[in-house]
Design an enzyme around this catalytic site. Structure first.
Site, PDB file in Angstrom:
ATOM      1  CG  HIS A  30      -0.886  -1.143   6.368  1.00 40.34           C
ATOM      2  ND1 HIS A  30       0.132  -0.700   5.573  1.00 40.34           N
ATOM      3  CD2 HIS A  30      -2.019  -0.623   5.856  1.00 40.34           C
ATOM      4  CE1 HIS A  30      -0.367   0.076   4.615  1.00 40.34           C
ATOM      5  NE2 HIS A  30      -1.671   0.130   4.758  1.00 40.34           N
ATOM      6  CD  GLU A  31      -3.619  -2.974   1.506  1.00 35.58           C
ATOM      7  OE1 GLU A  31      -3.730  -1.780   1.247  1.00 35.58           O
ATOM      8  OE2 GLU A  31      -3.746  -3.869   0.667  1.00 35.58           O
ATOM      9  CB  CYS A  61     -10.925  -2.061  22.597  1.00 38.12           C
ATOM     10  SG  CYS A  61     -11.836  -0.629  23.231  1.00 38.12           S
ATOM     11  NE  ARG A  64      -6.050   7.783  17.823  1.00 39.46           N
ATOM     12  CZ  ARG A  64      -6.464   7.453  16.619  1.00 39.46           C
ATOM     13  NH1 ARG A  64      -6.998   6.268  16.390  1.00 39.46           N
ATOM     14  NH2 ARG A  64      -6.339   8.285  15.618  1.00 39.46           N
ATOM     15  CB  CYS A  80     -15.256   0.750  20.999  1.00 39.32           C
ATOM     16  SG  CYS A  80     -13.747   0.422  20.055  1.00 39.32           S
ATOM     17  CB  CYS A 111      -0.900  -0.043   1.232  1.00 37.90           C
ATOM     18  SG  CYS A 111      -1.853   1.430   1.553  1.00 37.90           S
ATOM     19  CG  HIS A 112       0.179   5.005  -2.383  1.00 35.35           C
ATOM     20  ND1 HIS A 112       1.215   5.742  -2.889  1.00 35.35           N
ATOM     21  CD2 HIS A 112      -0.550   4.592  -3.447  1.00 35.35           C
ATOM     22  CE1 HIS A 112       1.110   5.781  -4.201  1.00 35.35           C
ATOM     23  NE2 HIS A 112       0.058   5.085  -4.568  1.00 35.35           N
ATOM     24  CB  THR A 113       0.130   3.754   4.340  1.00 37.74           C
ATOM     25  OG1 THR A 113      -1.098   4.273   3.850  1.00 37.74           O
ATOM     26  CG2 THR A 113       0.421   4.346   5.694  1.00 37.74           C
ATOM     27  NE  ARG A 170      -3.307  -2.168  -1.988  1.00 34.38           N
ATOM     28  CZ  ARG A 170      -3.388  -0.826  -1.967  1.00 34.38           C
ATOM     29  NH1 ARG A 170      -3.037  -0.125  -3.022  1.00 34.38           N
ATOM     30  NH2 ARG A 170      -3.801  -0.202  -0.875  1.00 34.38           N
ATOM     31  CB  CYS A 174     -12.326   2.868  24.204  1.00 35.57           C
ATOM     32  SG  CYS A 174     -12.590   3.038  22.429  1.00 35.57           S
ATOM     33  CB  CYS A 197     -10.534   1.597  18.721  1.00 33.24           C
ATOM     34  SG  CYS A 197     -10.101   0.727  20.229  1.00 33.24           S
ATOM     35  CB  CYS A 250      -5.510  -0.954   3.892  1.00 34.99           C
ATOM     36  SG  CYS A 250      -4.989   0.769   3.840  1.00 34.99           S
TER      37      CYS A 250
HETATM   38 CU    CU Z   1      -2.929   0.936   3.361  1.00 32.00          CU
HETATM   39 ZN    ZN Z   2     -12.029   0.946  21.489  1.00 33.98          ZN
END
Ligand code: CU
Ligand code: ZN
Length: 369
Positions: free
Chosen positions: A62-63, A92, A110, A98, A40-42, A362, A95, A106, A169
């Site tokens: 992350h994908e 979660c 974080r 959530c 991914c670009h991120t 992708r 919180c 969430c 993602c």
């Molecule tokens: Cu991504």
């Molecule tokens: Zn949460």
């Protein structure tokens, strides 16, 4: 255990696939064997060093989609053998965010996740005893990863993981922007700026919501034809006259819903100005560069247009991703068509090159089954 993973040692340098140590999951954590992971670009953005909150060394990715191998103490919602999609945006269920249906952001982990650590503030990854950080809490350019239970969405076992990973993602971001952030109504007119993974997801989300007109704007004829395949009723090559063309084609008013999926602040402004007077809603899903600002003439807001932002499509991942996967398996979403290249982990840098050349939507890394 020893694993192979793609490590970002230094910003601006190619990733290096090497052997790392992965410690076993602590309480609330899960060991996942990755089967597939999108590029991914991120990942590229972080590897380049352009992101000032980035860190190294780290394992990017992350994908991911894979299979639960082992669960830590206290894990109750997953068991070995479950198929999962990784969530950089966890849920979660406890919180204050959530428990509200107004946001999916969430708060549980974080702070540590932003620093590249698992919730207890430490890393499970290391090389020669030196910790290596967990990118976005996921680190899925790896044969195995350890992640918090709250950051894994269990999906049907008959969902091919090679395509399921795309729900981790961009695809969910686009689908959700239309279905959950904007809540597109049937019969409406929608304009989607950008026909990458997120924009195409938004096109599909608009179609699933029953939009009557879906206009997709991009610069690439190839991407625009893909947009048609996924449900765009009209396409437009972007340019300085885009807003005028949209206003004109909507009886002088603008579109009920517009979506921005490029991260380009000029296009964002066009998306705002293309929204209908009175009730037009512009949803921003693209990520702009650090420090960039969006110019909006206030009169556009006074006369009834609204702007919303959408992260991960407003989707609460553990609840929402399995539902979207169901719709794919029911034949409503053609996920496979987004996979343009299949790579091995050792070819991960090639995935970045293909992205920079805007070759395909992708690239997906396949791990040995
Ligand atoms: Cu991504
Ligand atoms: Zn949460």
């Amino acid at each position: 255990m020893k694993i192979r993973a793609a490590v970002l040692e230094e910003f601006g340098r190619p990733l290096e696939v090497q052997e790392l140590d992965l410690a076993e999951p602590k309480a609330g954590e899960v060991l996942v064997r990755l089967v597939a992971c999108g590029v991914c670009h991120t990942d590229l953005y972080s590897a380049s060093g352009a992101d000032p909150s980035g860190y190294a060394p780290t394992v990017l990715g992350h994908e991911g989609a894979g299979v639960v191998e082992w669960i830590g103490e206290g894990v109750t919602s997953l068991e070995p053998g479950d198929h999962v999609v990784t969530l950089f945006s966890p849920q979660c269920r406890e919180c204050v965010h959530c428990r509200s249906d107004r946001t999916n952001l969430c708060l549980a982990i974080r702070e540590q996740q932003n620093k590249g650590y698992l919730p207890d503030g430490t890393a499970r990854l290391s090389i020669g005893g030196e910790p290596v950080r967990h990118f976005m809490g996921t680190s899925t350019f790896a044969e195995y990863t350890v992640m918090p239970e709250i950051a894994l969405a269990r999906v049907r076992k008959d969902a091919p993981l090679e395509a399921a990973c795309l729900f981790a993602c961009g695809l969910t971001t686009g689908l959700g922007a239309a279905m959950f952030t904007a809540k597109v109504e049937a019969g409406s007119t929608c304009v989607v700026f950008g026909a990458g993974m997120v924009g195409l997801g938004a096109v599909i989300g608009c179609r699933l919501a029953g939009a009557e007109r879906i206009v997709c704007v991009d610069l690439s004829p190839d991407r625009l034809s893909l947009a048609k395949h996924h449900g765009a009723t009209e396409t437009m090559v972007g340019g300085p006259d885009t807003v005028a063309a949209i206003v004109e084609s909507t009886g002088g008013f603008g579109a009920d819903y517009t979506f921005e999926a490029t991260g380009n602040v000029q296009w964002m402004r066009q998306a705002v100005e293309s929204a209908r007077m009175g009730w037009g809603l512009c949803t921003v899903a693209g990520v702009a560069g650090r420090g960039e600002t969006l110019d909006v003439v206030p009169r556009y807001l006074i006369t009834g247009r609204r702007i919303a932002g959408s992260s991960f499509g407003g989707v609460k991942g553990r609840d929402g991703v399995p539902v979207l996967v169901e719709r794919w398996l029911a034949g409503e979403i053609d996920v496979e068509s987004f996979i343009s290249h299949r790579l091995t982990l050792d070819e991960v840098n090639r995935g970045f090159e293909l992205m920079e050349a805007q070759d395909g939507i992708r690239s997906v890394i396949r791990f040995a089954d």
